[in-house]
Design a protein around this motif. Structure first.
Motif, PDB file in Angstrom:
ATOM      1  N   THR A 161      31.667  54.083  22.566  1.00 41.93           N
ATOM      2  CA  THR A 161      32.442  54.023  23.794  1.00 41.93           C
ATOM      3  C   THR A 161      31.743  53.133  24.805  1.00 41.93           C
ATOM      4  O   THR A 161      30.525  52.965  24.767  1.00 41.93           O
ATOM      5  CB  THR A 161      32.652  55.434  24.387  1.00 41.93           C
ATOM      6  N   GLN A 162      32.558  52.536  25.689  1.00 40.37           N
ATOM      7  CA  GLN A 162      32.035  51.862  26.872  1.00 40.37           C
ATOM      8  C   GLN A 162      32.538  52.659  28.065  1.00 40.37           C
ATOM      9  O   GLN A 162      33.738  52.866  28.218  1.00 40.37           O
ATOM     10  CB  GLN A 162      32.512  50.404  26.947  1.00 40.37           C
TER      11      GLN A 162
ATOM     12  N   ALA B   6      35.302  51.135  30.307  1.00 41.63           N
ATOM     13  CA  ALA B   6      36.467  50.518  29.679  1.00 41.63           C
ATOM     14  C   ALA B   6      37.520  51.573  29.343  1.00 41.63           C
ATOM     15  O   ALA B   6      37.196  52.702  29.009  1.00 41.63           O
ATOM     16  CB  ALA B   6      36.050  49.787  28.405  1.00 41.63           C
ATOM     17  N   GLN B   7      38.802  51.158  29.445  1.00 44.56           N
ATOM     18  CA  GLN B   7      39.889  52.038  29.037  1.00 44.56           C
ATOM     19  C   GLN B   7      40.260  51.689  27.601  1.00 44.56           C
ATOM     20  O   GLN B   7      40.279  50.531  27.221  1.00 44.56           O
ATOM     21  CB  GLN B   7      41.094  51.852  29.954  1.00 44.56           C
ATOM     22  N   SER B   8      40.583  52.710  26.812  1.00 43.38           N
ATOM     23  CA  SER B   8      40.830  52.480  25.397  1.00 43.38           C
ATOM     24  C   SER B   8      42.029  53.267  24.940  1.00 43.38           C
ATOM     25  O   SER B   8      42.317  54.350  25.448  1.00 43.38           O
ATOM     26  CB  SER B   8      39.601  52.886  24.573  1.00 43.38           C
TER      27      SER B   8
ATOM     28  N   LEU C  10      33.946  44.451  24.719  1.00 44.63           N
ATOM     29  CA  LEU C  10      35.286  44.683  24.195  1.00 44.63           C
ATOM     30  C   LEU C  10      36.202  43.489  24.398  1.00 44.63           C
ATOM     31  O   LEU C  10      37.155  43.296  23.675  1.00 44.63           O
ATOM     32  CB  LEU C  10      35.911  45.901  24.877  1.00 44.63           C
TER      33      LEU C  10
ATOM     34  N   ASN D   3      39.019  48.882  17.188  1.00 41.63           N
ATOM     35  CA  ASN D   3      38.561  48.898  18.566  1.00 41.63           C
ATOM     36  C   ASN D   3      39.698  48.483  19.486  1.00 41.63           C
ATOM     37  O   ASN D   3      40.838  48.318  19.049  1.00 41.63           O
ATOM     38  CB  ASN D   3      37.288  48.052  18.758  1.00 41.63           C
ATOM     39  N   TYR D   4      39.371  48.301  20.747  1.00 42.48           N
ATOM     40  CA  TYR D   4      40.392  48.059  21.767  1.00 42.48           C
ATOM     41  C   TYR D   4      41.185  46.786  21.495  1.00 42.48           C
ATOM     42  O   TYR D   4      42.354  46.688  21.814  1.00 42.48           O
ATOM     43  CB  TYR D   4      39.703  47.985  23.132  1.00 42.48           C
ATOM     44  N   ASN D   5      40.555  45.781  20.865  1.00 40.73           N
ATOM     45  CA  ASN D   5      41.178  44.473  20.705  1.00 40.73           C
ATOM     46  C   ASN D   5      41.757  44.203  19.324  1.00 40.73           C
ATOM     47  O   ASN D   5      42.641  43.383  19.185  1.00 40.73           O
ATOM     48  CB  ASN D   5      40.158  43.368  21.027  1.00 40.73           C
TER      49      ASN D   5
ATOM     50  N   ASN E  64      27.596  49.585  24.876  1.00 43.32           N
ATOM     51  CA  ASN E  64      28.281  50.568  24.045  1.00 43.32           C
ATOM     52  C   ASN E  64      27.320  51.711  23.759  1.00 43.32           C
ATOM     53  O   ASN E  64      26.130  51.493  23.520  1.00 43.32           O
ATOM     54  CB  ASN E  64      28.708  49.948  22.708  1.00 43.32           C
TER      55      ASN E  64
ATOM     56  N   SER F 208      35.931  53.584  22.306  1.00 39.40           N
ATOM     57  CA  SER F 208      36.394  52.197  22.328  1.00 39.40           C
ATOM     58  C   SER F 208      36.297  51.553  20.957  1.00 39.40           C
ATOM     59  O   SER F 208      36.879  50.495  20.724  1.00 39.40           O
ATOM     60  CB  SER F 208      35.574  51.390  23.337  1.00 39.40           C
ATOM     61  N   SER F 209      35.570  52.179  20.039  1.00 40.00           N
ATOM     62  CA  SER F 209      35.434  51.631  18.697  1.00 40.00           C
ATOM     63  C   SER F 209      35.210  52.763  17.696  1.00 40.00           C
ATOM     64  O   SER F 209      34.389  53.646  17.928  1.00 40.00           O
ATOM     65  CB  SER F 209      34.262  50.638  18.639  1.00 40.00           C
TER      66      SER F 209
END
Length: 196
Positions: A90-91, A94-96, A50, A145-147, A59, A102-103
């Protein structure tokens, strides 16, 4: 005939003609269903990260793809395919902002396949090539996604030439529209990385 994709089976038989002494060729075909509907549930695992770190783990996710086929859309063995794919990944570490995911990705694709090389009649009739096709494809993809959030819209026009052992793809036309919105935190990470 089988390469056209519109027949369930093709039987070819040769019967001697008792009068002329020559062979008569009989071709028996059975049409397949004009429409197909396919559902493909999928389980996903990948190494995609991510962030800029590579140690965030794998993922995991699920996806569904629905495909609708019309095998003889204009009456000359043209094939129209419409597919929709939706995936959620999801990961675990990771926080999302998307909750447990997460995606999230959605894509819609329409493709039209012609059983010949449109505009290349001489090459299409060359005996070195068999089952040639012209493919016109348009896709709409939205990935969040997160970014970043990105939207992609590619349009392609492709020739497919087949020999006994090889398949060639030639794309004389390809157009793509791309838009991306990068999150402020990821943008800051990229800027700090560039300044090192």
């Amino acid at each position: 005939l089988l390469g056209l994709g519109i027949f369930k089976f093709v039987n070819i038989s040769f019967v001697p003609d008792s009068i002329s002494g020559q062979l008569n060729c009989y071709i028996e075909v059975a049409p397949s269903l004009k429409h197909d509907f396919i559902w493909e549930p999928q389980v996903i695992t990948s190494e995609r990260s991510l962030g800029l770190q590579n140690n965030l783990g794998r993922n995991y996710g699920i996806a569904n793809e629905f495909i609708l086929k019309n095998k003889n859309v204009f009456g000359n063995a043209e094939e129209l395919n419409i597919s929709w794919r939706s995936s959620f990944e999801t990961q675990l570490d990771a926080q999302s902002r998307f909750g447990p995911f997460s995606s999230i990705s959605n894509s819609l694709t329409a493709s039209l396949n012609f059983p010949k090389l449109i505009g290349l009649k001489k090459l299409d009739r060359n005996p070195k090539f068999q089952n040639n096709k012209t493919l016109v494809t348009a896709t709409f993809l939205n990935e969040q996604n997160y970014n970043y959030i990105r939207t992609v819209f590619p349009l392609t026009y492709t020739y497919q030439l087949n020999t006994k052992l090889t398949t060639f793809y030639v794309a004389p036309f390809q157009l793509s529209f791309n838009q991306a919105k990068v999150s402020s935190t990821f943008g800051d990470q990229l800027n700090s990385k560039d300044s090192l």
